[in-house]
Write a protein that holds these residues in place. Structure first.
Motif, short mmCIF file in Angstrom:
data_model
loop_
_atom_site.label_atom_id
_atom_site.label_comp_id
_atom_site.label_asym_id
_atom_site.label_seq_id
_atom_site.Cartn_x
_atom_site.Cartn_y
_atom_site.Cartn_z
N TYR A 26 9.03 8.37 -4.13
CA TYR A 26 8.62 7.73 -2.87
C TYR A 26 9.27 8.44 -1.69
O TYR A 26 10.43 8.84 -1.74
CB TYR A 26 9.00 6.25 -2.88
CG TYR A 26 8.28 5.49 -3.97
CD1 TYR A 26 7.04 4.91 -3.73
CD2 TYR A 26 8.83 5.38 -5.24
CE1 TYR A 26 6.36 4.24 -4.74
CE2 TYR A 26 8.17 4.71 -6.26
CZ TYR A 26 6.93 4.14 -6.00
OH TYR A 26 6.26 3.49 -6.99
N TYR B 278 10.53 8.42 2.27
CA TYR B 278 11.13 7.52 3.27
C TYR B 278 10.10 7.12 4.32
O TYR B 278 10.02 5.95 4.71
CB TYR B 278 12.32 8.23 3.92
CG TYR B 278 12.95 7.45 5.06
CD1 TYR B 278 14.01 6.57 4.82
CD2 TYR B 278 12.51 7.61 6.37
CE1 TYR B 278 14.59 5.87 5.86
CE2 TYR B 278 13.07 6.90 7.42
CZ TYR B 278 14.12 6.04 7.16
OH TYR B 278 14.69 5.33 8.18
N VAL B 279 9.28 8.07 4.77
CA VAL B 279 8.33 7.79 5.85
C VAL B 279 7.27 6.77 5.43
O VAL B 279 6.67 6.10 6.28
CB VAL B 279 7.64 9.09 6.34
CG1 VAL B 279 8.64 10.00 7.03
CG2 VAL B 279 6.92 9.80 5.20
N ASP B 280 7.02 6.64 4.12
CA ASP B 280 6.06 5.65 3.64
C ASP B 280 6.67 4.25 3.58
O ASP B 280 5.96 3.25 3.75
CB ASP B 280 5.55 6.04 2.25
CG ASP B 280 4.72 7.31 2.27
OD1 ASP B 280 4.09 7.57 3.32
OD2 ASP B 280 4.71 8.04 1.27
N LEU B 281 7.97 4.18 3.34
CA LEU B 281 8.67 2.89 3.23
C LEU B 281 9.10 2.35 4.58
O LEU B 281 9.18 1.14 4.79
CB LEU B 281 9.89 3.03 2.32
CG LEU B 281 9.58 3.20 0.83
CD1 LEU B 281 10.72 3.91 0.13
CD2 LEU B 281 9.34 1.83 0.19
N GLU B 282 9.39 3.24 5.52
CA GLU B 282 9.96 2.83 6.80
C GLU B 282 9.11 1.80 7.55
O GLU B 282 9.64 0.80 8.06
CB GLU B 282 10.21 4.05 7.67
CG GLU B 282 10.95 3.72 8.97
CD GLU B 282 11.19 4.96 9.82
OE1 GLU B 282 12.16 4.96 10.59
OE2 GLU B 282 10.38 5.91 9.71
N ASN C 286 0.82 -1.21 0.00
CA ASN C 286 0.00 0.00 0.00
C ASN C 286 0.86 1.26 0.00
O ASN C 286 0.52 2.28 0.63
CB ASN C 286 -0.95 0.00 1.20
CG ASN C 286 -2.13 0.95 1.01
OD1 ASN C 286 -2.53 1.21 -0.13
ND2 ASN C 286 -2.66 1.47 2.09
N ILE C 287 1.99 1.19 -0.70
CA ILE C 287 2.90 2.33 -0.84
C ILE C 287 2.77 2.84 -2.27
O ILE C 287 2.94 2.08 -3.22
CB ILE C 287 4.36 1.93 -0.55
CG1 ILE C 287 4.50 1.45 0.90
CG2 ILE C 287 5.30 3.11 -0.81
CD1 ILE C 287 5.86 0.84 1.20
N ARG C 288 2.48 4.15 -2.43
CA ARG C 288 2.24 4.71 -3.75
C ARG C 288 3.16 5.88 -4.04
O ARG C 288 3.53 6.63 -3.13
CB ARG C 288 0.77 5.13 -3.88
CG ARG C 288 -0.16 3.93 -3.98
CD ARG C 288 -1.62 4.32 -3.89
NE ARG C 288 -2.47 3.18 -4.24
CZ ARG C 288 -2.72 2.15 -3.44
NH1 ARG C 288 -2.18 2.13 -2.23
NH2 ARG C 288 -3.49 1.16 -3.84
#
Length: 380
Positions: free
Chosen positions: A359, A361-365, A344-346
Motif C-alpha cells: 500500500y 501512503y498517498v492512497d491511505l492519507e 476503495n484502497i487497493r
C-alpha cells in the motif's frame, strides 16, 4: 405575528412557544421520572418536533431506556400517544410492509413498546423492519412495496418511510446503525413516589388541550422552522447534527430559555460520548479501527509498505485485535477486503525494487484525513 393563547392573552408566536413548552415540561414533570432533569426537556422538544416533521430534514429516534421493568416506559408512551402528531402505538410490528402502509399518507408518530423483544435483531424478519426504521429517519426516504394490480398480479410502488419513532425497552439490544440515530432518555423506577399516577380518566382532557395548543403553534411557526438555520455548536457534526438539529430548530422557534436548554442537552450528549470513547465503551467499526492501527504502525516518511510487513506490524502491535480476536487472525485477504470495500484502497505492486504487493501512503492519507486521524506516529 400574534395570536390569542388559551387564556385569552395576545402573544407573539415566540411567547406562545416558550409558554407552551414550559407548560409541557410542567405536565411531564408531574407524571414522568427521568434519570436526569434535562431528559424531560428532551421529551418536550421531541414531542413538539413530531408536529413539524415535514418542515425538518431528519427525525431522531427517541429511545426510552431503563435497566429494569416498572420504570415508566409505557407511561411515557401513553403521554406521547396523546401529545404527538398522529400517534400510532405499535406493541408488535408484524412486518415492514405494514409499517410502510401506515406512513403512506404522511408522517405518523410510531410508538414501539417492548423494543427489547419487538426489535431484537436476532429475531426473524426484524433486520428488515429495522432497515425501514433507519431509512425513515430522513425526509424523502422510501421503500418498494408490492401492491395488487388490476390484472390480478402485483405491481411495485415506492412508498414513504419517513416519520418520528419512539422505542421503549429494557436495555434493548439495538444495532449500532439504529442507536446512532437515537436520542436516549433513561428512566428509573419512582421508588420515592415523586410523580403522580397517570389516571387518564381524570387527566385525558388536559393532555388533549396541550395537544391542540401544540398543533396551533406548529401551524404558526412551520415556515420559520422550515427556513431558519440556527448556529450549531462547534463539534456538532455528521450524525450528531442530524439527531439534534430538529430539536434545536424547535427550541429556537419557541424562544425564551429553550434554545439554551437544548444547547445544554447537546453539550451533555457530546461530553457523554467523549467519556464513553475514553473509557472504551463506545464500539468502533472494525474497518475504522484497522485504518487507525495502520496509521499507528506506518513508519513516518515511508511512501510504501508491503502487505506482509504491514500485517506483521499490526499483529505484533495489537495482537488482541488482529491475532487473537474472536473474528480470528487477520489475513492478507481480510486486510485487502476491508480496505477495498470501505475505503476503495487497493494493494498494488511496488515500482522497482522487489515489486512486493502493498500500500502507498498517498492512497491511505485521504482516508486518515477524512476521519481526523492525522499522520503516522511510528518514527523511522
Amino acid at each position: 405575528m400574534t395570536a390569542v393563547d388559551s387564556c385569552g392573552i395576545e402573544r407573539t408566536a415566540d411567547d406562545m412557544g416558550a409558554a407552551l413548552l414550559d407548560d409541557l415540561a410542567a405536565w411531564m414533570d408531574r407524571y414522568i421520572k427521568t434519570a436526569q432533569p434535562g431528559d424531560l426537556h428532551t421529551l418536550v422538544l421531541w414531542a413538539v418536533h413530531t408536529h413539524l416533521a415535514l418542515a425538518l430534514y431528519t427525525s431522531p429516534r427517541l429511545l426510552l431506556d431503563s435497566p429494569v421493568p416498572g420504570s415508566g416506559k409505557t407511561t411515557v408512551l401513553d403521554h406521547l400517544n396523546r401529545l404527538c402528531h398522529k400517534p400510532m402505538q405499535a406493541a408488535s410490528l408484524s412486518s415492514p410492509s405494514l409499517l410502510v402502509r401506515f406512513l403512506e399518507h404522511g408522517p405518523r408518530t410510531v410508538l414501539v413498546d417492548e423494543a427489547d423483544r419487538t426489535l431484537n435483531p436476532k429475531a426473524e424478519g426484524v433486520s428488515e423492519l429495522l432497515a425501514v426504521l433507519n431509512s425513515g429517519y430522513r425526509r424523502g426516504a422510501s421503500r418498494p412495496v408490492l401492491i395488487p394490480d388490476r390484472e390480478g398480479g402485483w405491481a411495485t410502488r415506492e412508498m414513504p418511510t419517513f416519520g418520528p419513532v419512539a422505542m421503549a425497552g429494557n436495555a434493548p439490544d439495538l444495532p449500532d446503525d439504529t442507536r446512532s440515530r437515537c436520542i436516549r432518555v433513561l428512566l428509573l423506577p419512582d421508588t420515592e413516589g415523586t410523580v403522580e399516577d397517570s389516571d387518564w380518566e381524570l387527566i385525558e382532557q388536559g393532555a388533549l388541550d396541550l395537544h391542540a395548543r401544540i398543533e396551533t403553534w406548529a401551524d404558526y411557526v412551520r415556515e420559520d422552522v422550515r427556513t431558519t438555520r440556527p448556529e450549531y455548536p462547534e463539534g456538532l457534526k455528521g450524525r450528531n447534527r442530524e439527531r439534534w438539529a430538529p430539536l434545536l430548530r424547535v427550541a429556537y422557534a419557541a424562544g425564551g430559555h429553550w434554545p439554551g436548554r437544548c444547547l445544554e442537552l447537546i453539550d451533555a450528549d457530546l461530553e457523554r460520548q467523549e467519556m464513553d470513547r475514553e473509557a472504551g465503551l463506545q464500539r468502533t467499526a472494525r474497518h475504522i479501527v484497522l485504518l487507525d492501527h495502520i496509521r499507528q504502525v506506518w513508519t513516518e516518511g515511508r511512501p510504501f509498505m508491503p502487505t506482509m510487513e504491514l500485517l506483521a506490524l499490526l499483529k505484533s502491535t495489537h495482537p488482541d485485535y488482529w491475532k487473537h480476536h474472536d473474528y480470528g487472525e487477520l489475513t492478507r485477504q481480510g486486510l485487502a477486503r476491508m480496505l477495498a470495500n470501505h475505503f476503495n484502497i487497493r494493494a498494488v505492486r511496488e515500482t522497482g525494487g522487489d515489486r512486493h504487493r502493498g500500500y502507498f501512503y498517498v492512497d491511505l492519507e485521504p482516508a486518515w484525513n477524512a476521519f481526523g486521524m492525522g499522520g503516522p506516529t511510528r518514527e523511522a
